[in-house]
Design a protein around this motif. Structure first.
Motif, mmCIF file in Angstrom:
data_model
loop_
_atom_site.group_PDB
_atom_site.id
_atom_site.type_symbol
_atom_site.label_atom_id
_atom_site.label_comp_id
_atom_site.label_asym_id
_atom_site.label_seq_id
_atom_site.Cartn_x
_atom_site.Cartn_y
_atom_site.Cartn_z
ATOM 1 N N ARG A 39 0.826 -1.214 0.000
ATOM 2 C CA ARG A 39 0.000 0.000 0.000
ATOM 3 C C ARG A 39 0.855 1.257 0.000
ATOM 4 O O ARG A 39 0.475 2.274 -0.559
ATOM 5 C CB ARG A 39 -0.953 0.004 1.195
ATOM 6 C CG ARG A 39 -1.980 -1.122 1.078
ATOM 7 C CD ARG A 39 -3.226 -0.860 1.894
ATOM 8 N NE ARG A 39 -4.128 -1.997 1.722
ATOM 9 C CZ ARG A 39 -5.435 -1.971 1.916
ATOM 10 N NH1 ARG A 39 -6.020 -0.852 2.313
ATOM 11 N NH2 ARG A 39 -6.168 -3.038 1.723
ATOM 12 N N SER A 40 2.037 1.181 0.618
ATOM 13 C CA SER A 40 2.871 2.383 0.628
ATOM 14 C C SER A 40 3.377 2.675 -0.790
ATOM 15 O O SER A 40 3.441 3.828 -1.211
ATOM 16 C CB SER A 40 4.040 2.230 1.607
ATOM 17 O OG SER A 40 4.877 1.172 1.195
ATOM 18 N N ALA A 43 0.494 4.263 -2.624
ATOM 19 C CA ALA A 43 0.283 5.656 -2.208
ATOM 20 C C ALA A 43 1.335 6.563 -2.856
ATOM 21 O O ALA A 43 1.040 7.671 -3.306
ATOM 22 C CB ALA A 43 0.346 5.761 -0.688
ATOM 23 N N LYS A 47 0.638 9.720 -5.508
ATOM 24 C CA LYS A 47 1.221 11.059 -5.328
ATOM 25 C C LYS A 47 2.081 11.459 -6.519
ATOM 26 O O LYS A 47 2.034 12.599 -6.978
ATOM 27 C CB LYS A 47 2.108 11.071 -4.071
ATOM 28 C CG LYS A 47 1.346 11.228 -2.788
ATOM 29 C CD LYS A 47 2.220 11.899 -1.711
ATOM 30 C CE LYS A 47 1.361 12.237 -0.504
ATOM 31 N NZ LYS A 47 0.643 11.014 -0.005
ATOM 32 N N LYS B 47 -6.535 8.880 -8.460
ATOM 33 C CA LYS B 47 -7.716 8.918 -7.580
ATOM 34 C C LYS B 47 -8.142 7.511 -7.158
ATOM 35 O O LYS B 47 -8.484 7.286 -6.003
ATOM 36 C CB LYS B 47 -8.896 9.566 -8.327
ATOM 37 C CG LYS B 47 -8.849 11.068 -8.316
ATOM 38 C CD LYS B 47 -10.262 11.664 -8.456
ATOM 39 C CE LYS B 47 -10.216 13.170 -8.244
ATOM 40 N NZ LYS B 47 -9.232 13.818 -9.172
ATOM 41 N N GLU B 50 -5.712 6.148 -4.553
ATOM 42 C CA GLU B 50 -5.908 6.786 -3.250
ATOM 43 C C GLU B 50 -7.156 6.254 -2.545
ATOM 44 O O GLU B 50 -7.119 5.915 -1.363
ATOM 45 C CB GLU B 50 -6.067 8.290 -3.434
ATOM 46 C CG GLU B 50 -4.862 9.040 -2.967
ATOM 47 C CD GLU B 50 -4.985 10.517 -3.291
ATOM 48 O OE1 GLU B 50 -6.115 11.026 -3.434
ATOM 49 O OE2 GLU B 50 -3.928 11.150 -3.413
ATOM 50 N N ALA B 51 -8.255 6.180 -3.291
ATOM 51 C CA ALA B 51 -9.514 5.733 -2.693
ATOM 52 C C ALA B 51 -9.403 4.287 -2.218
ATOM 53 O O ALA B 51 -9.786 3.951 -1.093
ATOM 54 C CB ALA B 51 -10.656 5.876 -3.692
ATOM 55 N N ILE B 53 -6.677 2.446 -1.548
ATOM 56 C CA ILE B 53 -5.712 2.288 -0.455
ATOM 57 C C ILE B 53 -6.279 2.806 0.851
ATOM 58 O O ILE B 53 -6.073 2.237 1.919
ATOM 59 C CB ILE B 53 -4.390 3.009 -0.824
ATOM 60 C CG1 ILE B 53 -3.655 2.180 -1.870
ATOM 61 C CG2 ILE B 53 -3.519 3.234 0.400
ATOM 62 C CD1 ILE B 53 -2.501 2.886 -2.516
ATOM 63 N N ASP B 54 -7.031 3.880 0.751
ATOM 64 C CA ASP B 54 -7.596 4.502 1.943
ATOM 65 C C ASP B 54 -8.745 3.681 2.521
ATOM 66 O O ASP B 54 -8.883 3.554 3.729
ATOM 67 C CB ASP B 54 -8.079 5.910 1.567
ATOM 68 C CG ASP B 54 -8.554 6.680 2.779
ATOM 69 O OD1 ASP B 54 -7.926 6.535 3.849
ATOM 70 O OD2 ASP B 54 -9.561 7.415 2.655
ATOM 71 N N LYS B 55 -9.590 3.117 1.651
ATOM 72 C CA LYS B 55 -10.853 2.559 2.137
ATOM 73 C C LYS B 55 -10.975 1.031 2.121
ATOM 74 O O LYS B 55 -11.834 0.474 2.802
ATOM 75 C CB LYS B 55 -12.017 3.133 1.315
ATOM 76 C CG LYS B 55 -12.071 4.658 1.353
ATOM 77 C CD LYS B 55 -13.491 5.175 1.354
ATOM 78 C CE LYS B 55 -13.531 6.673 1.607
ATOM 79 N NZ LYS B 55 -13.107 7.454 0.409
ATOM 80 N N GLU B 67 -14.216 -2.685 0.519
ATOM 81 C CA GLU B 67 -14.377 -1.452 1.298
ATOM 82 C C GLU B 67 -15.618 -1.518 2.178
ATOM 83 O O GLU B 67 -15.848 -0.635 2.992
ATOM 84 C CB GLU B 67 -14.442 -0.230 0.369
ATOM 85 C CG GLU B 67 -15.701 -0.126 -0.470
ATOM 86 C CD GLU B 67 -15.528 -0.792 -1.830
ATOM 87 O OE1 GLU B 67 -14.752 -1.771 -1.921
ATOM 88 O OE2 GLU B 67 -16.154 -0.333 -2.801
#
Ligand SMILES: [Zn+2]
Ligand SMILES: [Zn+2]
Lengths: 201, 201
Positions: A39-40, A43, A47, B47, B50-51, B53-55, B67
């Motif tokens: 996941r890193s 991410a 970015k 996007k 990010e979504a 990985i975050d959720k 998720e």
């Protein structure tokens, strides 16, 4: 190819397919690999994509991709400004830089002439090239467009423009790659190498 | 493999290498392709990454990636909860779902037993599996771990646990793929297929 259990993973798999050479199966493998084990890394990629897409534009001198006003090659005072190598894409600049042998500067067409697609001299920046050749008092222009029909036509067009300015124009050599075995070289390259043969002495 | 002219493009090339199967050359090609021709695709990918990985986390019932609190398979009232198929990874769930034939639910180990790496029963969720088998009054547990040494050992371990609970345990068949030509099948698969031969009548 819908997973039926996660809209976010489905969207990630779909989005990965914008990458060249990535089909549905590898997009799926990439998604799970990132989510399960890295996941890193994912991410960091998100970015890096955002930053590059937001900030990378074109060098005002040579048109290559860069986030700077003028790219590091153009801005380097040690590069020889009297030699310009004309290429089709930023990847070609990278290839020359990695070969480590070239000390001049570049001009990046960001494509090639293709009248059928509405890509004429203005679209590949010929005005800027002519302006730059005059401003830098360029002595040699090296044409390194691709050895395709469009690349050759583009090279020919540029050479005509340059002759009117009295600039020496050369074309990089095309032929069998060093260390390449003849039997693995494609027919077009071989035909080209044969046509371009030089007296052996 | 540094471009020497754009830190942001260098970083994008580096970051793309976190994707499985992407070497320096393809990372470079991907970067230029996105920046030259498909910035909207790149922005969508940023996007989506990010979504996800975050959720995206794990389903509380089967441990697959989702998720949602409970994945769409587990939450689907039409799935048969008395049959659980045990797989190593979410990609395996996707493969079964795409085959379209399975109507039971899953349990995703998110790996396999690997004592040398400190991965024991707790790490692959055996407690949760046992708890679920009891709660759902499961009648059949299908072991679909990979036909590797670790996958077989994991299948064996789980089968022992299940026998104590009086649950029928089966193992998916391994052998020559349908339509596969023998000469292109790897030696391990062929040996397995031979060992698992059944009387022809
Ligand atoms: Zn430049
Ligand atoms: Zn689930």
């Amino acid at each position: 190819m819908s997973s039926q259990y996660s809209p976010l993973i489905d969207e990630l798999i779909e989005a990965l397919r914008c990458l060249p050479g990535v089909g549905p199966k590898s997009a799926q493998r990439m998604s799970f690999q990132l989510l399960e084990r890295n996941r890193s890394g994912g991410a960091r990629l998100a970015k890096a994509l955002e930053a590059a897409i937001d900030k990378v534009g074109h060098c005002r001198s040579c048109r290559t991709l860069t986030e700077l006003d003028e790219c590091l090659v153009c801005a380097n005072p040690k590069r020889d400004r009297r030699t310009i190598c004309v290429v089709e894409s930023p990847a070609d600049v990278l290839a020359f830089e990695q070969s480590g042998d070239y000390r001049g500067v570049y001009f990046v067409l960001m494509g090639h002439l293709s009248p059928i697609d509405g890509i004429g001299p203005a679209e590949i920046g010929i005005d800027l090239l002519v302006e730059r050749v005059k401003a830098l008092a360029v002595e040699e222009l090296i044409l390194a467009t691709n050895p395709t029909v469009e690349g050759e036509a583009t090279a020919y067009y540029i050479s005509e423009q340059m002759r009117q300015l009295g600039v020496a124009v050369s074309r990089i050599a095309h032929g069998v790659p060093l260390g390449g075995e003849l039997e693995y070289v494609d027919a077009g390259t071989l035909a080209h190498a044969l046509k371009g043969r030089q007296r052996f002495e």
